[in-house]
Design a protein around this motif. Structure first.
Motif, PDB file in Angstrom:
ATOM      1  N   CYS A   5       0.849  -1.187   0.000  1.00 33.38           N
ATOM      2  CA  CYS A   5       0.000   0.000   0.000  1.00 33.38           C
ATOM      3  C   CYS A   5       0.884   1.238   0.000  1.00 33.38           C
ATOM      4  O   CYS A   5       1.848   1.320   0.764  1.00 33.38           O
ATOM      5  N   GLU A   7       0.694   5.364   0.481  1.00 37.38           N
ATOM      6  CA  GLU A   7      -0.161   6.454   0.960  1.00 37.38           C
ATOM      7  C   GLU A   7       0.456   7.789   0.589  1.00 37.38           C
ATOM      8  O   GLU A   7       1.665   7.975   0.676  1.00 37.38           O
ATOM      9  N   ASN A   9      -0.937  12.292  -0.108  1.00 36.07           N
ATOM     10  CA  ASN A   9      -2.046  13.228   0.086  1.00 36.07           C
ATOM     11  C   ASN A   9      -2.201  14.095  -1.149  1.00 36.07           C
ATOM     12  O   ASN A   9      -1.325  14.148  -2.014  1.00 36.07           O
ATOM     13  N   THR A  30      -2.205  -0.992  -3.589  1.00 37.80           N
ATOM     14  CA  THR A  30      -3.243  -0.006  -3.283  1.00 37.80           C
ATOM     15  C   THR A  30      -2.618   1.379  -3.152  1.00 37.80           C
ATOM     16  O   THR A  30      -1.575   1.533  -2.506  1.00 37.80           O
ATOM     17  N   ILE A  32      -3.593   5.078  -1.681  1.00 37.95           N
ATOM     18  CA  ILE A  32      -4.526   5.862  -0.879  1.00 37.95           C
ATOM     19  C   ILE A  32      -4.102   7.327  -0.972  1.00 37.95           C
ATOM     20  O   ILE A  32      -2.960   7.670  -0.661  1.00 37.95           O
ATOM     21  N   ASP A  34      -5.116  10.863   0.561  1.00 34.22           N
ATOM     22  CA  ASP A  34      -5.875  11.509   1.632  1.00 34.22           C
ATOM     23  C   ASP A  34      -5.959  13.012   1.385  1.00 34.22           C
ATOM     24  O   ASP A  34      -5.240  13.560   0.558  1.00 34.22           O
ATOM     25  N   CYS A  36      -8.286  14.846   0.029  1.00 37.53           N
ATOM     26  CA  CYS A  36      -8.694  15.206  -1.341  1.00 37.53           C
ATOM     27  C   CYS A  36      -9.527  16.473  -1.396  1.00 37.53           C
ATOM     28  O   CYS A  36      -9.802  16.981  -2.498  1.00 37.53           O
ATOM     29  N   THR A  70      -5.717  -0.937  -6.681  1.00 38.98           N
ATOM     30  CA  THR A  70      -6.869  -0.323  -6.014  1.00 38.98           C
ATOM     31  C   THR A  70      -6.528   1.138  -5.719  1.00 38.98           C
ATOM     32  O   THR A  70      -5.467   1.432  -5.168  1.00 38.98           O
ATOM     33  N   ILE A  72      -7.837   4.480  -3.710  1.00 38.74           N
ATOM     34  CA  ILE A  72      -8.738   4.967  -2.655  1.00 38.74           C
ATOM     35  C   ILE A  72      -8.489   6.459  -2.484  1.00 38.74           C
ATOM     36  O   ILE A  72      -7.348   6.883  -2.261  1.00 38.74           O
ATOM     37  N   ILE A  73      -9.566   7.235  -2.601  1.00 38.95           N
ATOM     38  CA  ILE A  73      -9.460   8.682  -2.384  1.00 38.95           C
ATOM     39  C   ILE A  73     -10.292   9.039  -1.159  1.00 38.95           C
ATOM     40  O   ILE A  73     -11.385   8.527  -0.968  1.00 38.95           O
ATOM     41  N   CYS A  74      -9.747   9.898  -0.319  1.00 34.86           N
ATOM     42  CA  CYS A  74     -10.386  10.230   0.960  1.00 34.86           C
ATOM     43  C   CYS A  74     -10.544  11.740   1.093  1.00 34.86           C
ATOM     44  O   CYS A  74      -9.630  12.492   0.743  1.00 34.86           O
TER      45      CYS A  74
END
Length: 195
Positions: A5, A7, A9, A30, A32, A34, A36, A70, A72-74
């Protein structure tokens, strides 16, 4: 199978090179992204800004690697809704049935997290028996009351409250040190009501 994964921003992803690097690190795993809510794409019909370009690149990466990576947007609900409208292709890459909303922590959960954060630093709050006030519960209650404010992040607020207490304690210790009084190891570990 997602073996790793990556990560990052949204601030970093505004730089397309940084976004590309993050995607490359996340391939077959993945990614990710953050915070967003930082993305503020130009309205349709206007020239692209940095957010629009980053989101366009993200859509292209997500489309190209949808079979093995994968994404993932947060972010906050309102800003995420605006992001979804900037391009019709966005919702096909980030489908609404895979949208999850996380509620803020409850007051009890905040108190437990704050206790754990404090304990992880080798400290504790002065007890209600010692000072007459349940410090951890009081801080958690104050933070929980702010939950309806825009851009409220209760986990972040907890960390900030703890950091503030530690800074005040350090200032108090500096004043004590000026008097020549010694501070015991136990005292170093206690965050008091005055902090």
């Amino acid at each position: 199978e997602n073996p790793h994964c990556e990560e990052t921003n949204a601030d970093k992803c505004l730089d397309l090179k940084e976004l590309g690097t993050a995607v490359q690190k996340a391939l077959k795993g993945t990614l990710i992204i953050d915070k967003c809510s930082v993305f503020q794409p130009s309205p349709r019909g206007q020239s692209s800004n940095a957010s629009s370009k980053a989101l366009q690149a993200l859509m292209e990466f997500a489309d190209k690697h949808s079979h093995d990576t994968t994404f993932i947007i947060c972010g906050f609900k309102e800003e995420m809704e605006v992001m979804k409208t900037f391009d019709p292709g966005f919702t096909s890459n980030f489908k609404s049935e895979f949208t999850f909303r996380f509620d803020n922590y409850s007051e009890n959960e905040l108190a437990k997290i704050l206790q754990d954060m404090t304990k992880d630093r080798g400290m504790r709050f002065e007890s209600a028996k010692e000072c007459g006030v349940p410090i951890c519960r009081t801080l958690s209650r104050r933070i929980a009351k702010s939950k309806d404010l825009k851009d409220f992040k209760n986990g972040h607020e907890l960390k900030a409250a703890l950091e503030s207490c530690i800074l005040k304690r350090n200032g108090r210790f500096a004043q004590i040190a000026l008097t020549g009084e010694e501070i015991s190891d136990e005292e170093y570990r206690i965050l008091r009501r005055v902090d």
